[in-house]
Design a protein around this motif. Sequence first.
Motif, mmCIF file in Angstrom:
data_model
loop_
_atom_site.group_PDB
_atom_site.id
_atom_site.type_symbol
_atom_site.label_atom_id
_atom_site.label_comp_id
_atom_site.label_asym_id
_atom_site.label_seq_id
_atom_site.Cartn_x
_atom_site.Cartn_y
_atom_site.Cartn_z
ATOM 1 N N VAL A 290 0.858 -1.186 0.000
ATOM 2 C CA VAL A 290 0.000 0.000 0.000
ATOM 3 C C VAL A 290 0.892 1.234 0.000
ATOM 4 C CG1 VAL A 290 -0.191 0.058 2.531
ATOM 5 C CG2 VAL A 290 -1.937 1.167 1.141
ATOM 6 N N GLU B 64 -3.946 -1.408 6.948
ATOM 7 C CA GLU B 64 -4.235 -1.535 5.515
ATOM 8 C C GLU B 64 -3.243 -2.479 4.852
ATOM 9 O OE1 GLU B 64 -6.432 -0.686 2.054
ATOM 10 O OE2 GLU B 64 -6.828 -0.128 4.140
ATOM 11 N N ASN C 196 -4.293 -5.928 2.872
ATOM 12 C CA ASN C 196 -3.882 -6.155 1.484
ATOM 13 C C ASN C 196 -3.029 -7.408 1.354
ATOM 14 O OD1 ASN C 196 -5.232 -3.852 0.817
ATOM 15 N ND2 ASN C 196 -3.423 -2.605 0.404
ATOM 16 N N GLN D 138 -5.416 -10.279 1.108
ATOM 17 C CA GLN D 138 -6.144 -10.288 -0.164
ATOM 18 C C GLN D 138 -5.267 -10.740 -1.322
ATOM 19 O OE1 GLN D 138 -7.790 -6.373 -0.647
ATOM 20 N NE2 GLN D 138 -9.194 -6.560 1.091
#
Length: 211
Positions: free
Chosen positions: A63, A175, A179, A182
Amino acid sequence: MLPRLLRRLIPLFILVALGVFLWQKIGPTLAAFNPLAPREPQVTVTHNTVLTQVEALGKLELVRYRFKDVVEYKRAAKYPFLPDAKAALIVGGEAVGCLDLRKIRPQDVTFEGDSVVRIILPAPELCAFQVDHSQSRVFSTENDFFQDASLVDEAYRYAEAQVRKSALQSGILAETQRNAQQILVPLLHTLTGRRVVVGQRLVAPGPARKL
């Protein structure tokens, strides 16, 4: 008498015309050898690049946060009778969250039966932060007494620290963790053919570095 005069002048005209023709052809070349003639400035660059370090990288960037800020930096005057120095900056910055895959240990990967693989990932990190000078500019300086470069440098260092602080306060580590799941869960499922269960190692993240 006139024909005789013309016979004398014709060779002179031919010599003059020939001289003008030759000067047009070779004049620019001769001018290049004139030490007093103006010349285009030439730039010579000498450099010697030396490889100083080779570093193995295993950080997976997941990110990137970008920031815009207006920084008003004030430095107290050395003497009480002088006004404080001030600088106003419009600052762009960025911070990157990542996982250091080099920190995955063999015991962090376990297989449960024939259908499940469990992986403990390292803690997310704020691996880099910086001021983006292409997106930043000095808005104004006041009472710097010809030390504006020093004042602006201090203001940029303060702004860079604020980029790091703002990224952490904005939840970049959480975050990064989301991520990671995912991206890595589908990838590992494709590689292993098993259901992937991802956990997170509860370790304090290491210090961030500047880009």
